[in-house]
Design a protein around this motif. Structure first.
Motif, short mmCIF file in Angstrom:
data_model
loop_
_atom_site.label_atom_id
_atom_site.label_comp_id
_atom_site.label_asym_id
_atom_site.label_seq_id
_atom_site.Cartn_x
_atom_site.Cartn_y
_atom_site.Cartn_z
N THR B 48 4.50 7.71 1.86
CA THR B 48 3.63 7.53 3.03
C THR B 48 4.23 6.46 3.94
O THR B 48 5.12 5.72 3.54
N ILE B 49 3.72 6.43 5.16
CA ILE B 49 4.12 5.40 6.12
C ILE B 49 2.87 4.61 6.47
O ILE B 49 1.84 5.20 6.79
N ASN B 50 2.95 3.27 6.33
CA ASN B 50 1.78 2.47 6.64
C ASN B 50 2.21 1.03 6.92
O ASN B 50 3.41 0.76 7.07
N GLU B 51 1.24 0.12 6.99
CA GLU B 51 1.52 -1.26 7.42
C GLU B 51 2.27 -2.06 6.36
O GLU B 51 1.95 -2.00 5.18
N ASP B 54 0.72 -7.10 5.85
CA ASP B 54 -0.23 -7.69 4.92
C ASP B 54 -0.29 -6.84 3.65
O ASP B 54 -0.76 -5.70 3.69
N ASP B 56 -2.32 -6.78 1.42
CA ASP B 56 -3.69 -6.35 1.11
C ASP B 56 -4.01 -4.96 1.68
O ASP B 56 -4.93 -4.29 1.19
N VAL B 57 -3.27 -4.52 2.70
CA VAL B 57 -3.47 -3.15 3.17
C VAL B 57 -3.12 -2.18 2.05
O VAL B 57 -3.88 -1.26 1.74
N ILE B 61 -5.65 0.37 0.11
CA ILE B 61 -5.38 1.82 0.06
C ILE B 61 -5.44 2.30 -1.38
O ILE B 61 -6.14 3.27 -1.70
N VAL B 97 10.97 10.96 9.76
CA VAL B 97 11.04 9.88 10.75
C VAL B 97 12.25 10.15 11.64
O VAL B 97 13.28 10.65 11.17
N MET B 98 12.13 9.80 12.91
CA MET B 98 13.27 10.00 13.81
C MET B 98 14.30 8.89 13.65
O MET B 98 13.95 7.77 13.26
N ASP B 105 13.32 5.08 13.56
CA ASP B 105 12.52 4.80 14.75
C ASP B 105 11.05 4.60 14.37
O ASP B 105 10.18 5.39 14.74
N LEU B 106 10.80 3.53 13.62
CA LEU B 106 9.44 3.22 13.15
C LEU B 106 8.73 2.29 14.12
O LEU B 106 9.38 1.56 14.88
N GLY B 107 7.39 2.30 14.11
CA GLY B 107 6.63 1.33 14.88
C GLY B 107 6.78 -0.07 14.31
O GLY B 107 7.25 -0.27 13.19
N TRP B 109 4.88 -2.25 12.96
CA TRP B 109 4.28 -2.64 11.69
C TRP B 109 4.48 -1.60 10.59
O TRP B 109 3.93 -1.72 9.50
N GLN B 110 5.26 -0.57 10.88
CA GLN B 110 5.42 0.52 9.91
C GLN B 110 6.57 0.31 8.93
O GLN B 110 7.66 -0.13 9.32
#
Lengths: 138, 138, 138
Positions: B48-51, B54, B56-57, B61, B97-98, B105-107, B109-110
């Motif tokens: 998965t892709i996530n923050e 932190d 704690d995210v 999850i 992902v690109m 090319d992630l955001g 916080w990703q």
């Protein structure tokens, strides 16, 4: 390079192993090294990759999804299949698997499953194989 | 063009940031502009892709997934890890992902996370980079 | 070959049909036959494919996700939006659709939706089209 695979489902919820059908598309494509995308053009059916050995894995997945997301009287959509639509957005409408030496590069216990969430119906998925073909020796 | 990345997990459920390892595969591929596919060949682990900021995210999850999909006595699959299989079909076995100028090319916080749902185990994922390489100037 | 599409959301949770914007990117790319990847570079927004005809399908999806994954006092992440992050890992940060004769190859009732889980915000997604362009006749 794109092919359509037909799938007949037999109950309201069902996971059908379509790995062999996808492999046949790859065989016909001639691609040896690349990726294979499977896309489900329905809004109450999806695609997933999971265990193929014990059919009870599929039974447990479908039973638990049915408890998490039951058909509810409070749903607004009048067709009464909002539970099916919700399951689609969680499971996903497409899957991507690598192709290595002309074979789907799946793990030992993995198969590609068509997920019926509002059957039985006549369904289909589209398959696209992208990559390099063998160059024949001259 | 395909590489395997090894991952050692340390508890039953765990999210491990594998972004740096995936970037290394892209670096070795020489691809400057394209897409990168990450595939998990297991049926009790996912991607998965996530923050990433932190931790704690990730804790929230995994804790909430554990409450939504607990191990249950009523599951039929005798190995007792149907909860892990269900989590895989909801999270997904692949991620795309690109690649832009040779970088994922992630955001901001990703990160890309390997999701262990039935560890600890020795795991792996496969990575494929598709696209155009830099043409060296003559 | 990569484009960024801007999206303004208007409430905390919302599904916005971005199919027309994605089709415009394909039109500009000139690709006739291939795949289109849509990527959301945020950690509290996602992308899904679902029914476009009855807006109540979207309302039911978002309402049920909100019940399955509510904001909870017990979440550790201090920003208070762990529910949004969890929804992202279940819905997914990317979607892949085939391109056939220059058109998104979606089913009759399918649209591509940007899923806002922590708005309203200024958002974006990135779109990449991979494939073959028409060769102009000489």
């Amino acid at each position: 390079m794109k092919e359509t695979v037909m799938i007949q489902t037999h109950s309201r919820v069902e996971m059908i192993d379509i790995t062999a059908k996808i492999q046949e598309v790859i065989d016909r494509s001639g691609v040896r090294d690349g990726i294979c995308v499977v896309f489900v053009p329905h809004t109450t059916a999806a695609v997933t990759i999971n265990e193929n050995a014990d059919p009870d894995v599929r039974n447990d997945i479908m039973a638990h999804l049915g408890e998490m997301i039951p058909p509810r009287r409070s749903f607004l959509h009048v067709e009464g299949n909002s539970d099916s639509h919700i399951k689609v957005s969680l499971t996903g409408s497409s899957g991507t698997v690598m192709v290595d030496e002309g074979r789907l590069d799946l793990g030992t216990w993995q198969s590609i499953f068509f997920c019926e969430f509002d059957g039985p119906r006549n369904r289909r998925c589209t398959v696209k194989v992208i990559g390099e073909k063998d160059v024949p020796h001259s």
